[in-house]
Write a protein that holds these residues in place. Structure first.
Motif, short mmCIF file in Angstrom:
data_model
loop_
_atom_site.label_atom_id
_atom_site.label_comp_id
_atom_site.label_asym_id
_atom_site.label_seq_id
_atom_site.Cartn_x
_atom_site.Cartn_y
_atom_site.Cartn_z
N HIS A 162 88.56 42.58 36.90
CA HIS A 162 88.88 41.20 37.26
C HIS A 162 88.96 40.30 36.04
CE1 HIS A 162 88.78 41.77 41.59
NE2 HIS A 162 87.83 42.66 41.34
N LEU B 23 83.35 44.00 42.91
CA LEU B 23 83.48 43.16 44.09
C LEU B 23 83.38 41.69 43.69
CD1 LEU B 23 81.08 45.14 46.46
CD2 LEU B 23 83.57 45.33 46.29
N THR B 24 84.30 40.90 44.19
CA THR B 24 84.29 39.47 43.93
C THR B 24 84.52 38.73 45.25
OG1 THR B 24 86.67 39.31 43.55
CG2 THR B 24 85.29 39.81 41.64
N GLN B 25 84.31 37.41 45.22
CA GLN B 25 84.55 36.61 46.40
C GLN B 25 86.01 36.61 46.81
OE1 GLN B 25 82.90 32.81 45.35
NE2 GLN B 25 80.94 33.30 46.32
N SER B 26 86.89 36.70 45.82
CA SER B 26 88.32 36.66 46.13
C SER B 26 88.89 38.03 46.48
CB SER B 26 89.10 36.08 44.95
OG SER B 26 88.94 36.91 43.81
N SER C 106 89.44 41.68 48.44
CA SER C 106 89.62 41.98 49.86
C SER C 106 89.09 43.38 50.18
CB SER C 106 91.10 41.91 50.25
OG SER C 106 91.80 43.00 49.70
#
Length: 133
Positions: free
Chosen positions: A63, A94-97, A99
């Protein structure tokens, strides 16, 4: 066990490569998120970790950096050069944005490859029962 997180910049990769034996002996498992377009340094660092019988986790959906929009080069590096190295595992950032579809796609791409822990436990079990070990 300690899991230091590296962005995979040049000097971080050199540090991993030059200290691979110490990292392996200490039980460190570097987590590397490639950020630079060139993956030569990454390959060399992972080869050094493997040769020292250490472990590493390669983030295949970075990311940050040059591979953010498209991680095909990292996937290709893994498939062509690292897939058979049982001490090099894949990781998913894993990020908030992010999926769930993105995570499922990574898992599907690597579904046939046993996870590092499964391989390690399997080796430990085999070595206990092997008359030659």
């Amino acid at each position: 066990m300690y899991f230091p997180y590296f962005r995979g910049k040049q000097y971080e990769l050199i540090t991993i490569r030059e200290n691979a034996e110490l990292i392996a002996e200490a039980g460190f498992v570097p987590i590397i998120e490639p950020v630079k377009r060139s993956l030569t340094g990454l390959q060399r660092a992972l080869d050094a970790v493997r040769d020292a019988q250490g472990e590493a986790v390669l983030i295949v959906n970075p990311h940050h950096g040059d591979h953010t929009p498209n991680s095909e080069a990292i996937e290709a590096l893994f498939q062509e050069n690292l897939q058979d190295h049982d001490t090099i595992s894949i990781g998913v950032a894993l990020t908030q944005s992010g999926s769930i579809d993105e995570v499922e796609a990574v898992i599907t791409n690597h579904a046939n490859r046993p996870r590092s822990e499964e391989r390690r436990v399997g080796k430990e079990c085999r070595s206990r029962w092997s008359p030659y070990h």
